[in-house]
Design an enzyme around this catalytic site. Structure first.
Site, short mmCIF file in Angstrom:
data_model
loop_
_atom_site.label_atom_id
_atom_site.label_comp_id
_atom_site.label_asym_id
_atom_site.label_seq_id
_atom_site.Cartn_x
_atom_site.Cartn_y
_atom_site.Cartn_z
N HIS A 1 1.00 -1.23 0.06
CA HIS A 1 0.09 -0.11 0.03
C HIS A 1 0.99 0.65 -0.12
O HIS A 1 2.06 1.54 0.71
CB HIS A 1 -1.07 -0.20 0.89
CG HIS A 1 -2.51 -0.83 1.02
ND1 HIS A 1 -2.93 -0.71 1.72
CD2 HIS A 1 -2.53 -2.11 0.79
CE1 HIS A 1 -4.22 -1.27 1.37
NE2 HIS A 1 -3.79 -2.86 0.23
N TYR B 1 -9.32 6.04 7.52
CA TYR B 1 -9.99 6.66 8.53
C TYR B 1 -10.97 7.80 8.61
O TYR B 1 -10.09 8.42 8.44
CB TYR B 1 -8.22 6.38 9.35
CG TYR B 1 -7.03 5.59 9.17
CD1 TYR B 1 -6.96 4.90 8.78
CD2 TYR B 1 -7.09 5.25 11.17
CE1 TYR B 1 -5.93 4.21 8.60
CE2 TYR B 1 -5.94 4.22 10.91
CZ TYR B 1 -5.47 3.73 9.65
OH TYR B 1 -4.32 2.11 9.66
N PRO C 1 -5.11 -0.27 18.44
CA PRO C 1 -4.66 0.01 17.47
C PRO C 1 -4.96 0.95 16.32
O PRO C 1 -4.26 0.77 14.63
CB PRO C 1 -6.10 -0.87 16.82
CG PRO C 1 -7.06 -0.19 18.21
CD PRO C 1 -6.58 0.12 19.06
N LYS D 1 0.45 -0.56 14.81
CA LYS D 1 1.33 -0.03 15.52
C LYS D 1 1.79 -1.48 16.55
O LYS D 1 3.02 -1.80 16.95
CB LYS D 1 1.64 1.26 16.68
CG LYS D 1 1.62 2.28 15.66
CD LYS D 1 3.22 1.80 15.03
CE LYS D 1 3.04 3.11 13.70
NZ LYS D 1 3.92 3.10 12.06
N TYR E 1 3.74 6.23 10.30
CA TYR E 1 2.89 5.02 9.64
C TYR E 1 3.26 3.93 8.97
O TYR E 1 3.37 2.61 9.78
CB TYR E 1 1.93 5.56 8.49
CG TYR E 1 0.65 4.78 8.83
CD1 TYR E 1 0.90 3.55 7.62
CD2 TYR E 1 -0.19 4.68 9.25
CE1 TYR E 1 -0.66 3.33 7.36
CE2 TYR E 1 -1.58 4.18 9.52
CZ TYR E 1 -1.51 3.16 7.98
OH TYR E 1 -2.61 2.15 7.87
C1 PHB Z 1 -7.07 -3.77 10.81
O1 PHB Z 1 -6.48 -4.17 9.54
O2 PHB Z 1 -6.89 -4.47 10.56
C2 PHB Z 1 -5.86 -2.70 11.03
C3 PHB Z 1 -5.62 -1.66 10.29
C4 PHB Z 1 -4.91 -0.46 10.17
C5 PHB Z 1 -5.35 -0.23 11.89
C6 PHB Z 1 -5.89 -1.51 12.84
C7 PHB Z 1 -6.20 -2.30 11.99
O3 PHB Z 1 -5.10 0.42 12.32
#
Ligand code: PHB
Ligand code: APR
Length: 393
Positions: free
Chosen positions: A76, A204, A296, A300, A388
């Site tokens: 990505h 997000y 989450p 991280k 990130y």
């Molecule tokens: C996930 O795909 O489980 C996931 C991806 C990004 C995040 C948290 C969880 O910030």
């Protein structure tokens, strides 16, 4: 497999931290035994995170277990922030010339367990009643019960990779006195489903009804999350209610269609930031969730486990190969520096994207100003991008 009663490093916990550490040691000829209290099926079946920093990807390649990841993983080059429907892409690759890899922790666990099996790393499942002994001295040992029989495992070092609810931090003297914690007033409801992702990258979303995240595992498997109250019960969330909320919070539009489907798994987890600043005592060392927890939002958790065990493995290798104790003596300091930066980023991403209960108009204006600044500042976007994709080890 015959389990030895003597090894160089006893690893407690067969999650990502313990498995990665075992293979980093194995490729250097350092012996270890992993004691895992669950079954293999349970451990492999846990649905966890899915975004790998480039440091974690490199570690998997260093261990020699990256074939499936390189085949199935999705590179990505960016992700999107959305605020009340207004979308902002953070172009990771353009900003920091680095990508992330979307590849489920479940898959990593399978890859690492297969490597343990293929390489003959002793991995004891359903190891119960693990107890740590004499780690203050130079001859620590571990006792555990397997099939009703109590065993003793003598070792040089104990690696506590047994997660947030393990025995190792609980056994570490003064650990509680060194704990720093922040509990967030909400949780995440996560759903795993075999439908195509709504977009090619993660989204997000900060919405007036609460946070939502559109993530994925492959071109045919999606992972979604919505912010919910910690008191919520998953039984009160039938799939349709989850899909309705996701469509509102993520803005189901013609060019980003949410495909509905039956959940394969769904659960609610609380969010907290936690660091035990004491990560070693004598010959006992903590790594991964045993030492820290992140919300989450910054993806991280797994990646911090990877950097912890990279540092610990380097220190142990220096000890065995060069009688060099500097790495072991400096392990906590080195690990905490990266841990706190990841905690900060995870906290800041949570502050930026969630609607907090009792949020004031000023608080909301701060979020909007933050997002407006990020939208108009390459420097602000580059800061987000380098955190990130993962800060250097
Ligand atoms: C996930 O795909 O489980 C996931 C991806 C990004 C995040 C948290 C969880 O910030
Ligand atoms: N004895 C033996 N094993 C134990 C004990 C114990 N007393 N207590 C816990 N375990 C095992 C658990 O069953 C689990 O398999 O330790 C393992 C810890 O694994 P994780 O909880 O996955 O922690 P870690 O390996 O540090 O990985 C961190 O996983 O939980 C996610 O969000 C977290 O992505 C992060 C990553």
């Amino acid at each position: 497999m015959d389990i030895p009663n003597r090894t160089e490093v006893a690893i407690i916990g067969g999650g990502v931290a313990g498995l990665m550490l075992s293979q980093l040691l194995h490729i250097e000829g350092i012996t270890c035994v992993i004691l895992e209290r669950q079954t293999r099926a349970y451990t492999e079946g846990r649905i966890r995170a899915g975004v790998l920093e480039y440091g974690t990807v490199n570690l998997m390649r260093r261990i020699g277990v990256s074939e499936r990841m390189d085949c199935m993983g999705l590179r990505h080059e960016g992700f999107a922030l959305m605020d009340d429907g207004e979308k902002l892409r953070i172009p990771l690759h353009d900003l920091v010339n680095t990508d992330v890899m979307v590849y489920g922790q479940t898959e990593i666990t399978i890859d690492l367990m297969d490597a343990c099996e293929a390489r003959g790393t002793p991995l004891v499942f359903e190891a119960k009643d693990v107890a740590l002994h004499d780690f203050d001295g130079a001859a620590p040992y571990v006792t555990y019960t397997k099939d009703g029989v109590t065993h003793r495992l003598d070792c040089d070092f104990i690696a506590g990779c047994d997660g947030a609810h393990g025995i190792c931090r609980a056994t570490m003297p003064d650990a509680t006195a060194h704990a720093v914690e922040k509990v967030y007033p909400f949780g995440w409801l996560g759903i795993l489903v075999d439908v195509p992702p709504m977009d090619h990258e993660l989204i997000y979303s900060n919405h007036e009804r609460g946070f939502a995240l559109a993530s994925q595992r492959s071109a045919t498997r999606s992972r979604y999350y919505i912010q919910c109250d910690v008191s919520e019960k998953i039984d009160d969330w039938p799939d349709d209610r989850i899909w309705n909320e996701l469509e509102i919070r993520l803005g189901d539009t013609a060019d980003h269609r949410i495909t509905r489907g039956p959940s394969l798994e769904k659960s609610i987890a609380p969010l907290r930031s936690y660091v035990c600043e004491k990560m070693q005592h004598g010959r006992l060392f903590l790594a991964g969730d045993a030492a820290h927890i992140v919300p989450p939002t910054g993806a991280k958790g797994l990646n911090l486990a990877a950097s912890d065990v990279s540092y610990l493995a380097d220190a142990l290798i220096a000890h065995y190969r060069h009688d060099d104790e500097v790495g072991l003596e400096g392990y906590t300091k080195r690990a905490l520096d990266r841990i706190w930066k990841a905690e900060r980023f995870s906290w800041s991403m949570t502050q930026l994207t969630h609607r907090f209960p009792n949020m004031t108009a000023f608080d909301r204006q701060m979020q909007k100003a933050d997002l407006s600044y990020i939208r108009t500042s390459a420097a602000a976007q580059k800061s987000i991008a380098e955190n990130y994709v993962g800060l250097p080890y």
